[in-house]
Write an enzyme that holds these catalytic residues in place. Structure first.
Site, PDB file in Angstrom:
ATOM      1  N   CYS A   1      34.947 -34.723 -11.086  1.00  0.00           N
ATOM      2  CA  CYS A   1      35.282 -34.529 -12.503  1.00  0.00           C
ATOM      3  C   CYS A   1      34.690 -35.641 -13.368  1.00  0.00           C
ATOM      4  CB  CYS A   1      36.801 -34.484 -12.636  1.00  0.00           C
ATOM      5  SG  CYS A   1      37.430 -34.591 -14.316  1.00  0.00           S
TER       6      CYS A   1
ATOM      7  N   CYS B   1      37.187 -37.448 -15.587  1.00  0.00           N
ATOM      8  CA  CYS B   1      38.048 -38.293 -14.747  1.00  0.00           C
ATOM      9  C   CYS B   1      37.356 -39.621 -14.442  1.00  0.00           C
ATOM     10  CB  CYS B   1      38.381 -37.594 -13.429  1.00  0.00           C
ATOM     11  SG  CYS B   1      39.301 -36.067 -13.590  1.00  0.00           S
TER      12      CYS B   1
END
Length: 149
Positions: free
Chosen positions: A70, A73
């Site tokens: 991600c 993230c």
């Protein structure tokens, strides 16, 4: 001055320690592994460690549900790390890799990542999806904790 003992789970060996509330800022060490109970870094949690930290710790636990693939993230990771240095020792910051721990993600209904979930007394009190900067993370946690007192 609060001298009541609190249960604090060690980020290294996951042993529950008793620490007086007024001693949290005095760099307490774990009674078992003798490493610092607070080191300014989020602790990576698997399912078993999650249960210990969220279920037994008497300080709030802020969990970042994330995944290695991600982009947002990974972009938020340094801000979350910096927030740990700012919020400890009154809040434990932790990370759960949803790829490695899909049952935790499913249990909490994590539908998008990153998602921050704040736990107090073993139960979730607030959730925020999407990447945030350090100041926003700290401000959000402080606002939620102020409203739950």
């Amino acid at each position: 001055m609060n001298t009541e003992p609190l249960h604090i789970v060690c980020p290294h060996c996951h042993t529950t320690n008793r620490v007086r509330a007024d001693q949290l800022g005095a760099a307490p060490d774990c009674g078992r592994c003798h490493r610092p109970l607070f080191d300014g870094h989020p602790v990576a949690l698997n399912s078993e460690a999650f249960e210990r930290h969220v279920g037994r710790s008497q300080i709030p636990v802020l969990v970042d549900f994330w995944a290695p693939w991600c982009g947002p993230c990974r972009m938020m990771a340094p801000a979350f790390e910096a927030a740990a240095r700012q919020l400890e020792p009154h809040v434990r910051l932790a990370k759960v890799d949803t790829e490695a721990e899909p049952q935790l993600a499913a249990r909490f209904g994590i539908r998008s990542i990153p998602t921050l979930a704040l736990f107090v007394g073993g139960r979730e009190v607030a959730r925020q999806a999407g990447a945030m900067g350090q100041a926003d993370i700290v401000r959000w946690v402080q606002a939620v904790l102020a409203s739950t007192r």
